[in-house]
Write a protein that holds these residues in place. Structure first.
Motif, PDB file in Angstrom:
ATOM      1  N   THR A 127       0.873  -1.169   0.000  1.00  0.00           N
ATOM      2  CA  THR A 127       0.000   0.000   0.000  1.00  0.00           C
ATOM      3  C   THR A 127       0.909   1.217   0.000  1.00  0.00           C
ATOM      4  N   ILE A 128       1.035   1.851  -1.143  1.00  0.00           N
ATOM      5  CA  ILE A 128       1.941   2.987  -1.293  1.00  0.00           C
ATOM      6  C   ILE A 128       1.116   4.219  -1.637  1.00  0.00           C
ATOM      7  N   ILE A 129       1.039   5.145  -0.686  1.00  0.00           N
ATOM      8  CA  ILE A 129       0.288   6.381  -0.875  1.00  0.00           C
ATOM      9  C   ILE A 129       1.215   7.545  -0.515  1.00  0.00           C
ATOM     10  N   GLY A 130       0.681   8.636  -0.013  1.00  0.00           N
ATOM     11  CA  GLY A 130       1.537   9.766   0.344  1.00  0.00           C
ATOM     12  C   GLY A 130       1.799  10.673  -0.845  1.00  0.00           C
ATOM     13  N   GLU A 131       2.992  11.285  -0.852  1.00  0.00           N
ATOM     14  CA  GLU A 131       3.276  12.313  -1.859  1.00  0.00           C
ATOM     15  C   GLU A 131       4.771  12.456  -2.072  1.00  0.00           C
ATOM     16  N   CYS A 132       5.151  12.819  -3.285  1.00  0.00           N
ATOM     17  CA  CYS A 132       6.552  13.124  -3.593  1.00  0.00           C
ATOM     18  C   CYS A 132       6.593  14.168  -4.703  1.00  0.00           C
ATOM     19  N   ASP A 133       7.685  14.925  -4.744  1.00  0.00           N
ATOM     20  CA  ASP A 133       7.860  15.909  -5.821  1.00  0.00           C
ATOM     21  C   ASP A 133       8.322  15.231  -7.103  1.00  0.00           C
ATOM     22  N   HIS A 134       9.309  14.339  -6.972  1.00  0.00           N
ATOM     23  CA  HIS A 134       9.889  13.654  -8.121  1.00  0.00           C
ATOM     24  C   HIS A 134       9.817  12.147  -7.887  1.00  0.00           C
ATOM     25  N   LEU A 135       9.304  11.424  -8.870  1.00  0.00           N
ATOM     26  CA  LEU A 135       9.180   9.974  -8.774  1.00  0.00           C
ATOM     27  C   LEU A 135      10.021   9.328  -9.860  1.00  0.00           C
ATOM     28  N   ASP A 136      10.758   8.280  -9.478  1.00  0.00           N
ATOM     29  CA  ASP A 136      11.573   7.542 -10.440  1.00  0.00           C
ATOM     30  C   ASP A 136      11.350   6.048 -10.227  1.00  0.00           C
ATOM     31  N   LEU A 137      10.664   5.420 -11.180  1.00  0.00           N
ATOM     32  CA  LEU A 137      10.442   3.971 -11.156  1.00  0.00           C
ATOM     33  C   LEU A 137      11.182   3.368 -12.343  1.00  0.00           C
ATOM     34  N   SER A 138      12.068   2.426 -12.079  1.00  0.00           N
ATOM     35  CA  SER A 138      12.854   1.829 -13.149  1.00  0.00           C
ATOM     36  C   SER A 138      13.081   0.352 -12.853  1.00  0.00           C
ATOM     37  N   ALA A 139      12.685  -0.497 -13.819  1.00  0.00           N
ATOM     38  CA  ALA A 139      12.883  -1.951 -13.697  1.00  0.00           C
ATOM     39  C   ALA A 139      12.349  -2.471 -12.367  1.00  0.00           C
ATOM     40  N   THR A 140      11.115  -2.075 -12.055  1.00  0.00           N
ATOM     41  CA  THR A 140      10.480  -2.459 -10.798  1.00  0.00           C
ATOM     42  C   THR A 140       9.184  -3.201 -11.083  1.00  0.00           C
ATOM     43  N   VAL A 141       8.920  -4.233 -10.287  1.00  0.00           N
ATOM     44  CA  VAL A 141       7.703  -5.026 -10.440  1.00  0.00           C
ATOM     45  C   VAL A 141       6.874  -4.906  -9.161  1.00  0.00           C
ATOM     46  N   PHE A 142       5.608  -4.562  -9.336  1.00  0.00           N
ATOM     47  CA  PHE A 142       4.661  -4.494  -8.225  1.00  0.00           C
ATOM     48  C   PHE A 142       3.667  -5.635  -8.397  1.00  0.00           C
ATOM     49  N   ASN A 143       3.468  -6.396  -7.332  1.00  0.00           N
ATOM     50  CA  ASN A 143       2.589  -7.554  -7.432  1.00  0.00           C
ATOM     51  C   ASN A 143       1.899  -7.788  -6.103  1.00  0.00           C
ATOM     52  N   SER A 144       0.854  -8.609  -6.136  1.00  0.00           N
ATOM     53  CA  SER A 144       0.098  -8.925  -4.936  1.00  0.00           C
ATOM     54  C   SER A 144      -0.620 -10.240  -5.154  1.00  0.00           C
ATOM     55  N   ASP A 145      -0.930 -10.940  -4.053  1.00  0.00           N
ATOM     56  CA  ASP A 145      -1.578 -12.238  -4.236  1.00  0.00           C
ATOM     57  C   ASP A 145      -3.072 -12.201  -3.923  1.00  0.00           C
ATOM     58  N   LYS A 146      -3.459 -12.042  -2.664  1.00  0.00           N
ATOM     59  CA  LYS A 146      -4.870 -12.130  -2.292  1.00  0.00           C
ATOM     60  C   LYS A 146      -5.617 -10.847  -2.664  1.00  0.00           C
ATOM     61  N   ALA A 147      -5.315  -9.757  -1.987  1.00  0.00           N
ATOM     62  CA  ALA A 147      -5.933  -8.468  -2.317  1.00  0.00           C
ATOM     63  C   ALA A 147      -4.991  -7.689  -3.213  1.00  0.00           C
ATOM     64  N   ARG A 148      -5.560  -6.818  -4.023  1.00  0.00           N
ATOM     65  CA  ARG A 148      -4.727  -6.020  -4.913  1.00  0.00           C
ATOM     66  C   ARG A 148      -3.870  -5.041  -4.124  1.00  0.00           C
ATOM     67  N   GLY A 149      -2.618  -4.899  -4.574  1.00  0.00           N
ATOM     68  CA  GLY A 149      -1.780  -3.864  -4.007  1.00  0.00           C
ATOM     69  C   GLY A 149      -2.309  -2.499  -4.416  1.00  0.00           C
ATOM     70  N   ILE A 150      -2.040  -1.491  -3.625  1.00  0.00           N
ATOM     71  CA  ILE A 150      -2.588  -0.158  -3.861  1.00  0.00           C
ATOM     72  C   ILE A 150      -1.455   0.832  -4.115  1.00  0.00           C
ATOM     73  N   TRP A 151      -1.498   1.500  -5.262  1.00  0.00           N
ATOM     74  CA  TRP A 151      -0.558   2.582  -5.569  1.00  0.00           C
ATOM     75  C   TRP A 151      -1.367   3.857  -5.798  1.00  0.00           C
ATOM     76  N   ASP A 152      -1.170   4.841  -4.934  1.00  0.00           N
ATOM     77  CA  ASP A 152      -1.877   6.116  -5.076  1.00  0.00           C
ATOM     78  C   ASP A 152      -0.997   7.239  -4.525  1.00  0.00           C
ATOM     79  N   LYS A 153       0.254   7.259  -4.957  1.00  0.00           N
ATOM     80  CA  LYS A 153       1.178   8.295  -4.492  1.00  0.00           C
ATOM     81  C   LYS A 153       1.056   9.521  -5.382  1.00  0.00           C
ATOM     82  N   LYS A 154       0.845  10.650  -4.759  1.00  0.00           N
ATOM     83  CA  LYS A 154       0.710  11.913  -5.489  1.00  0.00           C
ATOM     84  C   LYS A 154       2.079  12.392  -5.953  1.00  0.00           C
ATOM     85  N   VAL A 155       2.177  12.757  -7.216  1.00  0.00           N
ATOM     86  CA  VAL A 155       3.422  13.272  -7.793  1.00  0.00           C
ATOM     87  C   VAL A 155       3.211  14.745  -8.135  1.00  0.00           C
TER      88      VAL A 155
END
Length: 347
Positions: A127-155
């Motif tokens: 569960t990744i929320i919150g806020e950042c000014d600059h976001l850098d995602l590179s060669a990253t995998v987000f996964n989840s098994d039972k419940a869906r993972g949550i991405w809602d970080k403000k950029v």
């Protein structure tokens, strides 16, 4: 009790496991490789740097300063090839870097200036929320098994997303759409896009506007009809006899009941009125934002989608409407039944 981490590591150079300790980080600290922290809390002070490489963290909390947007002399955290299980990240931290890390059951609500997740990092059940000014995602995998993972970080400013996969995840696509210029290698095909604005726009604008107004008229029609016949009946000679009289408001809001039944009747009637009034307000306010979006599109602006901050009140109201909806449906049927059972003269 809070212990200075740098001093504690210096005093215990041979220890490889630290358990149930609250650490205070006030300067640059580099835990040695393959050391393990269990059930620990890390409190970051100004001008502190935490650089961990080949370190294991289990059920740990990383807590930055509470001042929002105070990035001056704030802590930096750098995880390199670390394993984090059941860890939490919160409050304000300047730089946050995960480089080739494994994060399992990870929860992040931090506010930062720079947020990096790259170099074959793997995030599982998150569960990744919150806020950042600059976001850098590179060669990253987000996964989840039972419940869906949550991405809602403000950029706030910009985002870079290269070879990043969101699998079985709930993703708010707004910031990727508006802050990430190159989205060719961002894989959202397996993600569930939680686009609140599109949902609100479909439910409360366009054809829905006419539907809501029609339903509102149908709601008030039984009340108007009942009021009309009660006013007609009040003028007859029958009511001039020794029959108990009540005001029109009491008849409409309490249904001629007394005591507890009258109170329940009033609550249902009030819920029905509040629901329809909120529906009308939601429809009109969303229609106003929709016109703003259309203006930006007609003016050839690239970023036309409405910012989430502009409809956050509508999202709160929508939660209330979901509860009132079923109450209103149930009671609308009862009110319609009462109206249909009104006896009128057969002329």
């Amino acid at each position: 009790m809070i212990i200075n981490l740098g001093q504690h590591l210096a005093k215990n150079p041979t220890d490889v496991v630290f358990k149930d300790i609250n650490f205070d980080i006030t300067s640059q600290v580099r835990p040695k490789q393959k050391v393990e922290f269990k059930n620990c809390r890390f409190y970051f002070r100004k001008s502190s740097n935490f650089i961990a490489k080949f370190v294991f963290f289990t059920n740990c909390k990383f807590i930055g300063k509470e001042e929002l947007y105070d990035y001056a002399n704030i802590a930096n955290i750098d995880f390199k090839e670390c394993v984090l299980d059941d860890c939490r990240l919160s409050n304000t931290i300047n730089f946050i870097t995960f480089d080739n890390c494994s994060l399992n059951n990870f929860k992040d609500s931090s506010i930062s200036s720079y947020y990096f997740l790259n170099n074959k990092s793997y995030v599982y059940n998150f569960t990744i929320i919150g806020e950042c000014d600059h976001l850098d995602l590179s060669a990253t995998v987000f996964n989840s098994d039972k419940a869906r993972g949550i991405w809602d970080k403000k950029v706030v400013i910009n985002a870079t997303c290269k070879k990043t996969i969101f699998d079985n995840s709930e993703v708010n696509p707004f910031y990727f759409a508006t802050k990430c210029d190159d989205k060719t290698s961002l894989d959202l095909s397996s993600a569930r896009l939680t686009d609140d604005w599109s949902r609100l726009r479909k439910n409360y604008s366009g054809l829905s506007l006419l539907v809501v107004l029609l339903l509102s008229i149908l709601f008030f029609l039984p009340i108007i009809t009942k009021s009309y016949f009660l006013m007609l009946a009040s003028k007859t000679e029958i009511l001039a006899m020794n029959v108990q009289k009540v005001t029109l408001g009491e008849a409409l809001f309490f249904g001629g009941n007394e005591g507890f039944n009258a109170f329940i009747y009033f609550l249902f009637t009030l819920a029905l009125i509040v629901y329809n009034c909120l529906r009308i307000w939601m429809t009109l306010s969303i229609a106003k934002l929709r016109e703003e979006e259309k203006f930006l599109s007609d003016s050839n602006f690239k970023l036309v989608s409405i910012h989430p901050d502009k409809y956050k009140n509508q999202l709160r109201i929508e939660k209330i409407l979901k509860v009132l909806f079923w109450v209103s449906i149930f009671y609308s049927v009862l009110k319609l039944k009462d109206t249909l059972l009104i006896q009128i003269p057969n002329i």
